[in-house]
Design a protein around this motif. Structure first.
Motif, PDB file in Angstrom:
ATOM      1  N   SER A 191      -5.656 -15.374  12.037  1.00  0.00           N
ATOM      2  CA  SER A 191      -6.318 -15.654  13.523  1.00  0.00           C
ATOM      3  C   SER A 191      -5.962 -17.010  13.961  1.00  0.00           C
ATOM      4  N   ASP A 210     -13.788 -15.919  19.077  1.00  0.00           N
ATOM      5  CA  ASP A 210     -13.119 -16.138  17.664  1.00  0.00           C
ATOM      6  C   ASP A 210     -14.369 -15.544  16.679  1.00  0.00           C
ATOM      7  N   TYR A 215     -16.045 -14.538  10.801  1.00  0.00           N
ATOM      8  CA  TYR A 215     -17.142 -14.398   9.972  1.00  0.00           C
ATOM      9  C   TYR A 215     -18.184 -13.073  10.350  1.00  0.00           C
ATOM     10  N   SER A 252      -9.847 -11.405  11.824  1.00  0.00           N
ATOM     11  CA  SER A 252      -8.985 -11.823  10.797  1.00  0.00           C
ATOM     12  C   SER A 252      -9.497 -11.150   9.488  1.00  0.00           C
ATOM     13  N   SER A 262      -8.841 -12.385   6.725  1.00  0.00           N
ATOM     14  CA  SER A 262      -8.984 -13.569   5.802  1.00  0.00           C
ATOM     15  C   SER A 262     -10.296 -13.572   4.802  1.00  0.00           C
ATOM     16  N   ARG A 290      -2.396 -13.708   5.222  1.00  0.00           N
ATOM     17  CA  ARG A 290      -2.001 -14.253   6.480  1.00  0.00           C
ATOM     18  C   ARG A 290      -2.112 -13.301   7.538  1.00  0.00           C
TER      19      ARG A 290
HETATM   20  N1  PMP Z   1     -11.035 -19.441  13.413  1.00  0.00           N
HETATM   21  C1  PMP Z   1     -11.969 -19.962  12.544  1.00  0.00           C
HETATM   22  C2  PMP Z   1     -13.405 -20.377  13.316  1.00  0.00           C
HETATM   23  C3  PMP Z   1     -12.091 -20.177  11.167  1.00  0.00           C
HETATM   24  O1  PMP Z   1     -12.901 -20.691  10.395  1.00  0.00           O
HETATM   25  C4  PMP Z   1     -10.888 -19.862  10.635  1.00  0.00           C
HETATM   26  C5  PMP Z   1     -10.462 -20.113   9.083  1.00  0.00           C
HETATM   27  N2  PMP Z   1     -11.147 -21.250   8.642  1.00  0.00           N
HETATM   28  C6  PMP Z   1      -9.676 -19.374  11.258  1.00  0.00           C
HETATM   29  C7  PMP Z   1      -9.995 -19.344  12.707  1.00  0.00           C
HETATM   30  C8  PMP Z   1      -8.379 -19.104  10.936  1.00  0.00           C
HETATM   31  O2  PMP Z   1      -8.248 -18.180   9.869  1.00  0.00           O
HETATM   32  P1  PMP Z   1      -6.959 -17.070   9.538  1.00  0.00           P
HETATM   33  O3  PMP Z   1      -5.826 -17.765  10.127  1.00  0.00           O
HETATM   34  O4  PMP Z   1      -7.138 -17.153   7.899  1.00  0.00           O
HETATM   35  O5  PMP Z   1      -7.281 -15.686  10.043  1.00  0.00           O
END
Ligand code: PMP
Length: 401
Positions: free
Chosen positions: A97, A201, A204, A230, A232, A240
Protein backbone atom coordinates in the motif's frame (compact mmCIF):
# COMPACT_ATOMS: atom_id res chain seq x y z
CA UNK A 1 30.55 15.22 -11.39
CA UNK A 2 28.31 17.90 -9.99
CA UNK A 3 24.86 16.38 -9.89
CA UNK A 4 22.04 18.90 -9.99
CA UNK A 5 19.31 17.31 -7.95
CA UNK A 6 15.65 17.83 -8.80
CA UNK A 7 13.81 20.03 -6.36
CA UNK A 8 11.67 17.08 -5.37
CA UNK A 9 14.79 15.13 -4.39
CA UNK A 10 15.54 17.85 -1.85
CA UNK A 11 12.17 17.05 -0.29
CA UNK A 12 13.08 13.40 0.22
CA UNK A 13 14.24 12.63 3.73
CA UNK A 14 15.37 9.44 5.37
CA UNK A 15 12.59 8.01 7.51
CA UNK A 16 13.31 8.75 11.17
CA UNK A 17 11.99 5.30 11.93
CA UNK A 18 14.41 3.58 9.59
CA UNK A 19 17.27 5.48 11.21
CA UNK A 20 16.10 4.33 14.64
CA UNK A 21 15.67 0.79 13.38
CA UNK A 22 19.39 0.70 12.55
CA UNK A 23 20.13 1.18 16.29
CA UNK A 24 17.65 -1.50 17.19
CA UNK A 25 19.43 -4.05 15.02
CA UNK A 26 22.16 -4.09 17.68
CA UNK A 27 22.07 -7.49 19.42
CA UNK A 28 20.25 -7.50 22.73
CA UNK A 29 18.00 -4.51 22.02
CA UNK A 30 14.32 -5.04 22.74
CA UNK A 31 12.58 -3.06 20.05
CA UNK A 32 9.16 -1.52 20.41
CA UNK A 33 10.21 0.76 17.55
CA UNK A 34 9.62 -1.15 14.34
CA UNK A 35 6.34 -1.57 12.58
CA UNK A 36 7.19 -5.15 11.75
CA UNK A 37 4.48 -7.80 11.94
CA UNK A 38 5.36 -10.81 14.08
CA UNK A 39 7.21 -13.36 11.91
CA UNK A 40 5.35 -16.07 13.86
CA UNK A 41 2.27 -15.13 11.84
CA UNK A 42 3.83 -15.69 8.42
CA UNK A 43 2.24 -18.74 6.74
CA UNK A 44 5.51 -20.21 5.48
CA UNK A 45 4.24 -23.75 4.83
CA UNK A 46 1.20 -22.50 2.90
CA UNK A 47 3.44 -20.36 0.71
CA UNK A 48 5.82 -23.25 0.09
CA UNK A 49 2.90 -25.32 -1.18
CA UNK A 50 1.37 -22.47 -3.16
CA UNK A 51 4.72 -21.67 -4.74
CA UNK A 52 5.11 -25.26 -5.97
CA UNK A 53 1.53 -25.36 -7.28
CA UNK A 54 1.80 -22.03 -9.10
CA UNK A 55 4.99 -23.15 -10.83
CA UNK A 56 3.54 -26.57 -11.66
CA UNK A 57 0.20 -25.29 -12.97
CA UNK A 58 1.49 -22.41 -15.09
CA UNK A 59 5.16 -21.66 -14.38
CA UNK A 60 5.84 -19.70 -17.56
CA UNK A 61 2.68 -17.60 -17.05
CA UNK A 62 3.69 -16.84 -13.47
CA UNK A 63 7.19 -15.79 -14.54
CA UNK A 64 6.07 -13.67 -17.54
CA UNK A 65 5.30 -9.92 -17.55
CA UNK A 66 1.71 -9.39 -16.47
CA UNK A 67 -1.16 -6.90 -16.58
CA UNK A 68 -0.59 -3.58 -14.79
CA UNK A 69 -4.04 -3.80 -13.17
CA UNK A 70 -3.06 -6.98 -11.37
CA UNK A 71 -3.87 -10.69 -11.54
CA UNK A 72 -7.57 -11.10 -12.35
CA UNK A 73 -8.47 -13.77 -9.75
CA UNK A 74 -6.73 -11.76 -7.04
CA UNK A 75 -8.60 -8.57 -8.01
CA UNK A 76 -11.83 -10.57 -7.78
CA UNK A 77 -10.94 -11.92 -4.33
CA UNK A 78 -10.10 -8.41 -3.11
CA UNK A 79 -13.39 -7.01 -4.43
CA UNK A 80 -15.37 -9.90 -2.89
CA UNK A 81 -13.91 -9.52 0.62
CA UNK A 82 -14.64 -5.79 0.94
CA UNK A 83 -17.79 -4.84 2.85
CA UNK A 84 -19.34 -2.72 0.10
CA UNK A 85 -20.10 -3.40 -3.53
CA UNK A 86 -16.83 -3.27 -5.46
CA UNK A 87 -16.37 -4.06 -9.15
CA UNK A 88 -13.08 -5.97 -9.60
CA UNK A 89 -12.34 -3.48 -12.40
CA UNK A 90 -11.96 -0.81 -9.71
CA UNK A 91 -9.18 -2.77 -7.99
CA UNK A 92 -5.56 -1.98 -8.81
CA UNK A 93 -3.00 -4.33 -7.28
CA UNK A 94 -0.02 -2.33 -5.97
CA UNK A 95 3.48 -3.07 -4.72
CA UNK A 96 2.41 -2.70 -1.10
CA UNK A 97 0.00 0.00 0.00
CA UNK A 98 3.06 2.22 0.24
CA UNK A 99 3.05 2.31 -3.56
CA UNK A 100 -0.65 3.13 -3.39
CA UNK A 101 0.25 6.24 -1.38
CA UNK A 102 2.92 7.18 -3.90
CA UNK A 103 0.51 6.79 -6.83
CA UNK A 104 -2.22 8.78 -5.09
CA UNK A 105 0.34 11.52 -4.43
CA UNK A 106 1.49 11.59 -8.06
CA UNK A 107 -2.02 11.70 -9.45
CA UNK A 108 -3.56 14.22 -7.03
CA UNK A 109 -0.85 16.58 -5.77
CA UNK A 110 0.63 19.59 -7.58
CA UNK A 111 3.28 21.84 -6.12
CA UNK A 112 1.60 23.82 -3.34
CA UNK A 113 -1.56 21.66 -3.26
CA UNK A 114 -3.29 21.51 0.09
CA UNK A 115 -3.31 17.98 1.55
CA UNK A 116 -5.01 17.27 4.86
CA UNK A 117 -3.73 14.70 7.33
CA UNK A 118 -4.61 13.50 10.82
CA UNK A 119 -2.65 14.75 13.82
CA UNK A 120 -0.43 12.74 14.10
CA UNK A 121 -0.29 10.62 10.95
CA UNK A 122 1.62 7.79 9.25
CA UNK A 123 5.16 8.92 8.53
CA UNK A 124 5.44 6.84 5.35
CA UNK A 125 2.50 8.76 3.88
CA UNK A 126 4.23 12.07 4.57
CA UNK A 127 7.31 10.62 2.87
CA UNK A 128 5.25 9.64 -0.17
CA UNK A 129 3.50 13.02 -0.37
CA UNK A 130 6.43 15.41 0.25
CA UNK A 131 8.29 15.00 -3.09
CA UNK A 132 5.15 16.33 -4.83
CA UNK A 133 5.68 19.51 -2.78
CA UNK A 134 2.24 19.80 -1.19
CA UNK A 135 1.21 22.08 1.61
CA UNK A 136 0.45 19.44 4.24
CA UNK A 137 -2.03 20.65 6.82
CA UNK A 138 -2.79 18.73 10.01
CA UNK A 139 -6.46 18.56 11.01
CA UNK A 140 -7.09 18.54 14.76
CA UNK A 141 -7.62 15.02 16.01
CA UNK A 142 -8.60 13.43 19.31
CA UNK A 143 -8.91 9.88 20.64
CA UNK A 144 -11.47 9.09 17.92
CA UNK A 145 -9.51 10.57 15.04
CA UNK A 146 -10.30 13.70 13.01
CA UNK A 147 -12.23 16.42 14.83
CA UNK A 148 -15.00 17.04 12.30
CA UNK A 149 -15.54 20.69 13.22
CA UNK A 150 -11.93 21.50 12.36
CA UNK A 151 -12.38 20.28 8.79
CA UNK A 152 -14.13 23.37 7.36
CA UNK A 153 -11.35 25.59 8.73
CA UNK A 154 -8.68 23.44 7.09
CA UNK A 155 -10.42 22.42 3.85
CA UNK A 156 -9.43 25.54 1.89
CA UNK A 157 -11.43 26.83 -1.05
CA UNK A 158 -11.17 27.63 -4.75
CA UNK A 159 -7.73 26.80 -6.15
CA UNK A 160 -6.57 26.10 -2.60
CA UNK A 161 -9.28 23.48 -1.91
CA UNK A 162 -7.73 20.38 -0.33
CA UNK A 163 -6.94 17.72 -2.92
CA UNK A 164 -7.72 15.04 -0.36
CA UNK A 165 -7.87 14.16 3.31
CA UNK A 166 -5.62 11.23 4.18
CA UNK A 167 -6.80 9.16 7.11
CA UNK A 168 -6.46 5.81 8.84
CA UNK A 169 -9.76 4.92 10.50
CA UNK A 170 -8.64 1.69 12.20
CA UNK A 171 -5.91 1.09 14.80
CA UNK A 172 -4.03 4.01 13.39
CA UNK A 173 -0.30 4.12 12.87
CA UNK A 174 1.11 5.66 15.05
CA UNK A 175 -1.55 6.10 17.77
CA UNK A 176 -3.51 2.83 17.65
CA UNK A 177 -6.76 4.82 17.82
CA UNK A 178 -9.96 3.97 15.95
CA UNK A 179 -12.74 6.19 14.62
CA UNK A 180 -16.15 5.47 16.08
CA UNK A 181 -19.18 4.84 13.88
CA UNK A 182 -20.62 8.25 14.77
CA UNK A 183 -17.39 10.02 13.91
CA UNK A 184 -17.15 8.21 10.57
CA UNK A 185 -20.70 9.16 9.66
CA UNK A 186 -20.19 12.80 10.61
CA UNK A 187 -16.81 13.07 8.89
CA UNK A 188 -18.01 11.36 5.73
CA UNK A 189 -20.99 13.74 5.50
CA UNK A 190 -18.92 16.85 6.20
CA UNK A 191 -16.16 15.91 3.74
CA UNK A 192 -18.78 15.29 1.02
CA UNK A 193 -20.46 18.61 1.82
CA UNK A 194 -17.13 20.44 1.56
CA UNK A 195 -16.17 18.54 -1.60
CA UNK A 196 -13.01 17.12 -0.01
CA UNK A 197 -12.13 13.60 -1.28
CA UNK A 198 -10.86 11.05 1.22
CA UNK A 199 -7.85 8.77 0.83
CA UNK A 200 -8.59 5.96 3.29
CA UNK A 201 -5.63 3.77 4.30
CA UNK A 202 -6.66 0.59 6.06
CA UNK A 203 -3.81 -1.90 6.46
CA UNK A 204 -4.76 -2.83 10.04
CA UNK A 205 -8.58 -3.08 9.84
CA UNK A 206 -8.67 -6.89 10.02
CA UNK A 207 -6.52 -7.00 13.15
CA UNK A 208 -9.29 -6.22 15.65
CA UNK A 209 -9.24 -7.80 19.10
CA UNK A 210 -12.76 -7.90 20.49
CA UNK A 211 -15.11 -6.63 17.79
CA UNK A 212 -14.68 -5.59 14.19
CA UNK A 213 -14.44 -1.84 13.58
CA UNK A 214 -17.22 0.12 11.87
CA UNK A 215 -17.42 0.03 8.05
CA UNK A 216 -14.79 1.97 6.10
CA UNK A 217 -15.61 5.55 5.12
CA UNK A 218 -15.32 4.48 1.50
CA UNK A 219 -18.35 2.19 1.97
CA UNK A 220 -20.44 5.30 2.71
CA UNK A 221 -19.28 7.32 -0.28
CA UNK A 222 -17.36 5.18 -2.80
CA UNK A 223 -17.21 7.97 -5.39
CA UNK A 224 -15.67 10.40 -2.94
CA UNK A 225 -12.98 8.07 -1.60
CA UNK A 226 -9.93 6.17 -2.73
CA UNK A 227 -9.27 3.12 -0.54
CA UNK A 228 -5.89 1.50 0.15
CA UNK A 229 -5.44 -2.01 1.47
CA UNK A 230 -2.51 -4.33 2.09
CA UNK A 231 -1.57 -8.00 2.36
CA UNK A 232 1.40 -7.09 4.57
CA UNK A 233 -0.34 -7.44 7.92
CA UNK A 234 -2.57 -10.42 7.17
CA UNK A 235 -0.10 -12.52 5.15
CA UNK A 236 3.46 -11.15 4.93
CA UNK A 237 5.06 -7.80 4.15
CA UNK A 238 7.85 -9.36 2.10
CA UNK A 239 5.35 -10.12 -0.66
CA UNK A 240 5.08 -6.36 -1.26
CA UNK A 241 1.45 -6.56 -2.28
CA UNK A 242 -1.39 -4.21 -1.58
CA UNK A 243 -4.28 -2.72 -3.50
CA UNK A 244 -6.18 0.43 -4.32
CA UNK A 245 -9.93 0.58 -4.86
CA UNK A 246 -10.50 3.70 -6.92
CA UNK A 247 -13.58 5.38 -8.33
CA UNK A 248 -13.91 5.47 -12.13
CA UNK A 249 -12.73 9.09 -12.31
CA UNK A 250 -9.38 8.16 -10.75
CA UNK A 251 -8.63 4.58 -11.74
CA UNK A 252 -7.15 5.16 -15.24
CA UNK A 253 -4.72 7.80 -13.97
CA UNK A 254 -3.56 5.64 -11.07
CA UNK A 255 -3.05 2.81 -13.53
CA UNK A 256 -0.95 5.01 -15.81
CA UNK A 257 1.13 6.19 -12.85
CA UNK A 258 1.62 2.55 -11.86
CA UNK A 259 2.73 1.58 -15.36
CA UNK A 260 5.38 4.29 -15.24
CA UNK A 261 6.49 3.21 -11.77
CA UNK A 262 6.92 -0.55 -12.17
CA UNK A 263 4.77 -1.91 -15.05
CA UNK A 264 3.05 -4.25 -12.60
CA UNK A 265 3.45 -5.75 -9.14
CA UNK A 266 5.19 -9.14 -9.12
CA UNK A 267 2.83 -11.51 -10.95
CA UNK A 268 4.41 -14.53 -9.32
CA UNK A 269 3.64 -13.19 -5.83
CA UNK A 270 0.10 -12.26 -6.86
CA UNK A 271 -0.58 -15.80 -8.07
CA UNK A 272 0.85 -17.26 -4.86
CA UNK A 273 -1.36 -15.01 -2.75
CA UNK A 274 -4.42 -15.94 -4.81
CA UNK A 275 -3.49 -19.63 -4.41
CA UNK A 276 -3.04 -19.30 -0.64
CA UNK A 277 -6.29 -17.36 -0.24
CA UNK A 278 -8.53 -19.33 -2.55
CA UNK A 279 -10.12 -21.68 0.02
CA UNK A 280 -10.93 -19.03 2.61
CA UNK A 281 -7.49 -19.28 4.23
CA UNK A 282 -7.68 -15.77 5.68
CA UNK A 283 -10.84 -16.68 7.61
CA UNK A 284 -8.80 -19.29 9.48
CA UNK A 285 -5.49 -17.45 9.59
CA UNK A 286 -6.39 -13.88 10.60
CA UNK A 287 -8.05 -14.95 13.90
CA UNK A 288 -4.72 -16.49 14.97
CA UNK A 289 -2.97 -13.14 14.34
CA UNK A 290 -5.68 -11.31 16.30
CA UNK A 291 -5.29 -13.67 19.27
CA UNK A 292 -1.50 -13.36 19.30
CA UNK A 293 -1.48 -9.56 19.01
CA UNK A 294 -4.20 -9.22 21.62
CA UNK A 295 -2.19 -11.26 24.12
CA UNK A 296 0.84 -9.08 23.41
CA UNK A 297 -1.17 -5.88 23.78
CA UNK A 298 -2.47 -7.17 27.10
CA UNK A 299 1.06 -8.00 28.23
CA UNK A 300 2.20 -4.49 27.36
CA UNK A 301 -0.74 -2.86 29.12
CA UNK A 302 -0.09 -4.94 32.25
CA UNK A 303 3.63 -4.15 32.15
CA UNK A 304 2.93 -0.43 31.76
CA UNK A 305 0.51 -0.44 34.72
CA UNK A 306 3.09 -2.27 36.83
CA UNK A 307 6.25 -0.44 35.83
CA UNK A 308 5.03 3.13 35.34
CA UNK A 309 3.44 3.29 38.79
CA UNK A 310 3.98 6.72 40.33
CA UNK A 311 5.13 8.20 37.01
CA UNK A 312 2.86 10.58 35.17
CA UNK A 313 2.97 8.49 32.00
CA UNK A 314 -0.25 8.08 30.01
CA UNK A 315 -1.10 5.50 27.37
CA UNK A 316 -4.12 4.31 25.43
CA UNK A 317 -5.71 0.88 24.97
CA UNK A 318 -5.77 0.12 21.25
CA UNK A 319 -8.65 -2.11 20.16
CA UNK A 320 -6.54 -3.75 17.46
CA UNK A 321 -3.50 -3.35 15.24
CA UNK A 322 0.11 -3.18 16.34
CA UNK A 323 0.72 0.11 18.15
CA UNK A 324 0.15 1.80 21.44
CA UNK A 325 0.60 5.54 21.98
CA UNK A 326 2.10 6.89 25.19
CA UNK A 327 2.83 10.31 26.64
CA UNK A 328 5.72 11.10 28.98
CA UNK A 329 5.52 13.28 32.09
CA UNK A 330 5.44 17.02 31.59
CA UNK A 331 8.74 18.55 30.58
CA UNK A 332 10.14 15.34 29.10
CA UNK A 333 11.14 14.90 25.49
CA UNK A 334 10.95 11.47 23.86
CA UNK A 335 13.83 12.27 21.47
CA UNK A 336 16.08 13.01 24.45
CA UNK A 337 14.90 9.93 26.27
CA UNK A 338 15.64 7.56 23.38
CA UNK A 339 19.47 7.28 23.75
CA UNK A 340 19.04 6.60 27.47
CA UNK A 341 16.46 3.94 26.71
CA UNK A 342 18.77 2.41 24.10
CA UNK A 343 21.56 2.32 26.72
CA UNK A 344 19.16 0.17 28.72
CA UNK A 345 18.52 -1.97 25.64
CA UNK A 346 15.03 -0.83 24.75
CA UNK A 347 13.91 1.27 21.77
CA UNK A 348 10.74 3.12 20.70
CA UNK A 349 9.86 5.78 18.15
CA UNK A 350 9.55 9.35 19.42
CA UNK A 351 6.09 10.58 18.45
CA UNK A 352 7.07 14.04 17.18
CA UNK A 353 8.17 12.50 13.87
CA UNK A 354 4.56 11.68 13.00
CA UNK A 355 3.18 15.21 13.08
CA UNK A 356 2.86 17.37 9.98
CA UNK A 357 3.25 20.44 12.24
CA UNK A 358 4.07 21.13 15.88
CA UNK A 359 4.88 17.62 17.06
CA UNK A 360 4.15 16.74 20.67
CA UNK A 361 7.62 16.05 22.08
CA UNK A 362 6.21 14.02 24.98
CA UNK A 363 4.64 11.32 22.83
CA UNK A 364 6.04 7.97 21.75
CA UNK A 365 4.91 4.96 19.74
CA UNK A 366 5.30 1.48 21.14
CA UNK A 367 4.78 -1.57 18.94
CA UNK A 368 3.59 -4.56 20.96
CA UNK A 369 3.78 -7.21 18.24
CA UNK A 370 7.47 -7.84 17.50
CA UNK A 371 8.71 -8.51 21.03
CA UNK A 372 7.77 -11.64 23.00
CA UNK A 373 5.86 -11.33 26.29
CA UNK A 374 9.11 -11.80 28.26
CA UNK A 375 10.77 -9.11 26.19
CA UNK A 376 7.78 -6.82 26.66
CA UNK A 377 8.11 -7.22 30.43
CA UNK A 378 11.86 -6.59 30.43
CA UNK A 379 11.61 -3.78 27.88
CA UNK A 380 8.85 -1.85 29.67
CA UNK A 381 10.76 -2.15 32.97
CA UNK A 382 13.87 -0.76 31.24
CA UNK A 383 11.83 2.05 29.73
CA UNK A 384 10.41 2.98 33.13
CA UNK A 385 13.94 2.97 34.58
CA UNK A 386 15.14 5.27 31.79
CA UNK A 387 12.21 7.64 32.43
CA UNK A 388 12.93 7.70 36.18
CA UNK A 389 16.60 8.39 35.52
CA UNK A 390 15.74 11.24 33.13
CA UNK A 391 13.30 12.75 35.59
CA UNK A 392 15.90 12.63 38.35
CA UNK A 393 18.34 14.37 36.02
CA UNK A 394 15.80 17.03 35.08
CA UNK A 395 14.50 17.84 38.53
CA UNK A 396 17.59 19.68 39.83
CA UNK A 397 17.72 21.70 36.60
CA UNK A 398 14.07 22.64 37.01
CA UNK A 399 14.63 23.70 40.59
CA UNK A 400 17.59 25.80 39.53
CA UNK A 401 15.67 27.47 36.70
N1 PMP B 1 -0.01 2.54 5.52
C1 PMP B 1 0.22 2.42 6.83
C2 PMP B 1 -0.63 3.17 7.78
C3 PMP B 1 1.24 1.60 7.31
O1 PMP B 1 1.44 1.50 8.62
C4 PMP B 1 2.03 0.89 6.38
C5 PMP B 1 3.16 -0.03 6.82
N2 PMP B 1 3.89 0.34 7.91
C6 PMP B 1 1.76 1.07 5.03
C7 PMP B 1 0.73 1.89 4.64
C8 PMP B 1 2.56 0.39 3.97
O2 PMP B 1 2.39 -0.97 4.03
P1 PMP B 1 2.70 -1.94 2.83
O3 PMP B 1 3.40 -1.15 1.75
O4 PMP B 1 3.56 -3.00 3.39
O5 PMP B 1 1.37 -2.43 2.36
Amino acid sequence: MNWNLARRAEKMNPSVIREILKVTERPGIISFAGGLPSPKTFPVAEFAEACARVLKDDGPGALQYAASEGYGPLREMVAAQLPWSVDPQQVLITTGSQQGLDLVAKVLIDEGSRVLVETPTYLGALQAFMPMEPKVVGVDSDDEGIVVDDLPRKAGSGADKARFLYLLPNFQNPTGRTMTEARRAALSARAAELGVPIAEDNPYGDLWFDAPPAAPLTARNPDGCVYLGSFSKVLAPGLRLGFIVAPKALHPKLLQAKQAADLHSPGFNQRMVAEVMKDGFLDRHVPTIRALYKSQRDAMLAALSREMKGLDVQWNTPAGGMFLWARLPEGMDAVQLLPHAVERNVAFVPGAAFYAQDGDARTLRLSFVTASVDEINTGVAALAAAIREQLARQTPQRLAA
